[in-house]
Design a protein around this motif. Sequence first.
Motif, PDB file in Angstrom:
ATOM      1  N   MET A   2     -69.672-115.040  11.101  1.00  0.00           N
ATOM      2  CA  MET A   2     -69.943-114.562  12.490  1.00  0.00           C
ATOM      3  C   MET A   2     -71.316-114.037  12.362  1.00  0.00           C
ATOM      4  SD  MET A   2     -67.508-112.966  14.931  1.00  0.00           S
ATOM      5  CE  MET A   2     -66.992-113.996  16.277  1.00  0.00           C
ATOM      6  N   THR A   3     -72.210-114.185  13.270  1.00  0.00           N
ATOM      7  CA  THR A   3     -73.315-113.416  13.324  1.00  0.00           C
ATOM      8  C   THR A   3     -73.348-112.620  14.817  1.00  0.00           C
ATOM      9  OG1 THR A   3     -74.670-115.352  12.415  1.00  0.00           O
ATOM     10  CG2 THR A   3     -75.936-113.802  13.834  1.00  0.00           C
ATOM     11  N   PHE A   4     -73.729-111.380  14.481  1.00  0.00           N
ATOM     12  CA  PHE A   4     -73.874-110.372  15.574  1.00  0.00           C
ATOM     13  C   PHE A   4     -75.170-109.997  15.918  1.00  0.00           C
ATOM     14  CE2 PHE A   4     -69.633-109.876  13.803  1.00  0.00           C
ATOM     15  CZ  PHE A   4     -68.684-109.769  14.681  1.00  0.00           C
ATOM     16  N   LYS A   5     -75.510-109.812  17.134  1.00  0.00           N
ATOM     17  CA  LYS A   5     -76.915-109.239  17.297  1.00  0.00           C
ATOM     18  C   LYS A   5     -76.785-107.848  17.636  1.00  0.00           C
ATOM     19  CE  LYS A   5     -78.566-113.574  18.739  1.00  0.00           C
ATOM     20  NZ  LYS A   5     -79.180-114.362  19.964  1.00  0.00           N
ATOM     21  N   ALA A   6     -77.637-107.145  17.326  1.00  0.00           N
ATOM     22  CA  ALA A   6     -77.728-105.722  17.635  1.00  0.00           C
ATOM     23  C   ALA A   6     -79.103-105.097  17.948  1.00  0.00           C
ATOM     24  CB  ALA A   6     -77.112-104.919  16.497  1.00  0.00           C
ATOM     25  N   THR A   7     -79.090-104.135  18.601  1.00  0.00           N
ATOM     26  CA  THR A   7     -80.118-103.471  19.053  1.00  0.00           C
ATOM     27  C   THR A   7     -80.109-102.009  18.455  1.00  0.00           C
ATOM     28  OG1 THR A   7     -80.476-104.847  21.013  1.00  0.00           O
ATOM     29  CG2 THR A   7     -81.898-102.714  20.809  1.00  0.00           C
ATOM     30  N   VAL A   8     -81.167-101.552  17.695  1.00  0.00           N
ATOM     31  CA  VAL A   8     -81.051-100.195  17.154  1.00  0.00           C
ATOM     32  C   VAL A   8     -82.065 -99.245  17.945  1.00  0.00           C
ATOM     33  CG1 VAL A   8     -81.463 -98.615  15.145  1.00  0.00           C
ATOM     34  CG2 VAL A   8     -80.198-100.958  14.937  1.00  0.00           C
ATOM     35  N   HIS A   9     -81.859 -98.371  18.603  1.00  0.00           N
ATOM     36  CA  HIS A   9     -82.623 -97.508  19.222  1.00  0.00           C
ATOM     37  C   HIS A   9     -83.075 -96.353  18.387  1.00  0.00           C
ATOM     38  CE1 HIS A   9     -82.551 -99.717  22.974  1.00  0.00           C
ATOM     39  NE2 HIS A   9     -81.402 -99.849  22.560  1.00  0.00           N
ATOM     40  N   ILE A  10     -84.183 -95.764  17.922  1.00  0.00           N
ATOM     41  CA  ILE A  10     -84.329 -94.797  17.052  1.00  0.00           C
ATOM     42  C   ILE A  10     -85.709 -93.826  17.907  1.00  0.00           C
ATOM     43  CG2 ILE A  10     -85.579 -94.050  15.034  1.00  0.00           C
ATOM     44  CD1 ILE A  10     -84.924 -96.878  13.777  1.00  0.00           C
ATOM     45  N   MET A  11     -85.078 -92.502  17.899  1.00  0.00           N
ATOM     46  CA  MET A  11     -86.125 -91.675  18.931  1.00  0.00           C
ATOM     47  C   MET A  11     -86.176 -90.410  17.829  1.00  0.00           C
ATOM     48  SD  MET A  11     -86.717 -92.895  21.618  1.00  0.00           S
ATOM     49  CE  MET A  11     -87.186 -91.537  22.838  1.00  0.00           C
ATOM     50  N   PRO A  12     -87.175 -89.692  18.054  1.00  0.00           N
ATOM     51  CA  PRO A  12     -87.564 -88.310  17.369  1.00  0.00           C
ATOM     52  C   PRO A  12     -86.158 -87.330  17.942  1.00  0.00           C
ATOM     53  CG  PRO A  12     -89.533 -88.803  18.585  1.00  0.00           C
ATOM     54  CD  PRO A  12     -88.489 -89.764  18.937  1.00  0.00           C
ATOM     55  N   ARG A  13     -85.908 -86.433  16.930  1.00  0.00           N
ATOM     56  CA  ARG A  13     -84.710 -85.473  17.443  1.00  0.00           C
ATOM     57  C   ARG A  13     -85.505 -84.538  18.467  1.00  0.00           C
ATOM     58  NH1 ARG A  13     -80.277 -85.393  14.284  1.00  0.00           N
ATOM     59  NH2 ARG A  13     -80.191 -86.389  12.473  1.00  0.00           N
ATOM     60  N   THR A  14     -84.583 -84.242  19.327  1.00  0.00           N
ATOM     61  CA  THR A  14     -85.247 -83.148  20.539  1.00  0.00           C
ATOM     62  C   THR A  14     -85.905 -82.294  19.960  1.00  0.00           C
ATOM     63  OG1 THR A  14     -83.130 -82.230  20.730  1.00  0.00           O
ATOM     64  CG2 THR A  14     -83.673 -83.987  22.008  1.00  0.00           C
ATOM     65  N   GLU A  15     -85.486 -81.505  18.870  1.00  0.00           N
ATOM     66  CA  GLU A  15     -86.229 -80.248  18.328  1.00  0.00           C
ATOM     67  C   GLU A  15     -87.457 -80.476  17.586  1.00  0.00           C
ATOM     68  OE1 GLU A  15     -82.963 -81.433  15.426  1.00  0.00           O
ATOM     69  OE2 GLU A  15     -83.110 -81.088  17.595  1.00  0.00           O
TER      70      GLU A  15
ATOM     71  N   VAL B 153     -81.806-106.835  15.481  1.00  0.00           N
ATOM     72  CA  VAL B 153     -81.195-107.292  14.097  1.00  0.00           C
ATOM     73  C   VAL B 153     -80.117-108.182  14.441  1.00  0.00           C
ATOM     74  CG1 VAL B 153     -80.205-106.280  12.113  1.00  0.00           C
ATOM     75  CG2 VAL B 153     -81.687-104.784  13.347  1.00  0.00           C
ATOM     76  N   GLU B 154     -80.055-109.107  13.449  1.00  0.00           N
ATOM     77  CA  GLU B 154     -78.956-110.060  13.475  1.00  0.00           C
ATOM     78  C   GLU B 154     -78.149-109.964  12.192  1.00  0.00           C
ATOM     79  OE1 GLU B 154     -79.942-114.321  14.051  1.00  0.00           O
ATOM     80  OE2 GLU B 154     -80.669-113.717  16.350  1.00  0.00           O
ATOM     81  N   VAL B 155     -76.993-109.836  12.309  1.00  0.00           N
ATOM     82  CA  VAL B 155     -75.961-109.472  11.183  1.00  0.00           C
ATOM     83  C   VAL B 155     -74.918-110.590  10.991  1.00  0.00           C
ATOM     84  CG1 VAL B 155     -74.463-107.697   9.799  1.00  0.00           C
ATOM     85  CG2 VAL B 155     -76.525-106.824  11.633  1.00  0.00           C
ATOM     86  N   ASP B 156     -74.671-111.005   9.783  1.00  0.00           N
ATOM     87  CA  ASP B 156     -73.717-111.982   9.407  1.00  0.00           C
ATOM     88  C   ASP B 156     -72.415-110.910   8.765  1.00  0.00           C
ATOM     89  OD1 ASP B 156     -75.054-114.289  10.150  1.00  0.00           O
ATOM     90  OD2 ASP B 156     -75.809-114.567   8.278  1.00  0.00           O
ATOM     91  N   ALA B 157     -71.248-111.071   9.497  1.00  0.00           N
ATOM     92  CA  ALA B 157     -70.296-110.184   9.121  1.00  0.00           C
ATOM     93  C   ALA B 157     -69.100-110.974   9.684  1.00  0.00           C
ATOM     94  CB  ALA B 157     -70.252-108.899   9.756  1.00  0.00           C
ATOM     95  N   GLU B 158     -67.830-110.614   8.692  1.00  0.00           N
ATOM     96  CA  GLU B 158     -66.566-110.966   9.224  1.00  0.00           C
ATOM     97  C   GLU B 158     -65.935-110.489  10.482  1.00  0.00           C
ATOM     98  OE1 GLU B 158     -64.380-112.993   7.305  1.00  0.00           O
ATOM     99  OE2 GLU B 158     -66.223-113.481   6.169  1.00  0.00           O
ATOM    100  N   ASN B 159     -66.488-109.181  10.933  1.00  0.00           N
ATOM    101  CA  ASN B 159     -65.858-108.843  12.147  1.00  0.00           C
ATOM    102  C   ASN B 159     -66.837-107.510  12.690  1.00  0.00           C
ATOM    103  OD1 ASN B 159     -65.261-106.254  10.879  1.00  0.00           O
ATOM    104  ND2 ASN B 159     -63.514-107.594  10.131  1.00  0.00           N
TER     105      ASN B 159
END
Length: 81
Positions: A1-14, A46-52
Amino acid sequence: MTFKATVHIMPRTEILDPQGKATLLGLKNLGLDSIQQVRIGKRIEVEVDAENKAEAEATLESACSELLANTVIEQYSIELA
C-alpha cells in the motif's frame, strides 16, 4: 500500500531565522507593516510503500530524524494521508 505524506520542517523557535528576517524586512519595505513575524521552512512531499499506517509513520520518522531535518536546529511534523 502506498501512503502519501507531507513533511513540514521549520527552524526551532529559539533559532534565528535569517531568511525570515530578510523577508520580513522586504515586506515592511513594501508597506506591509501589519505583518509582524516571518519564519521560512521547507515542505517535502513523500510517497511511502508500507503494510500499514504505523509502518509508514515509522519510516517517515526515521527519514526525518536521520536525513530530512537537522533536529538540532529544526523541528518537523508529518501529515500522513
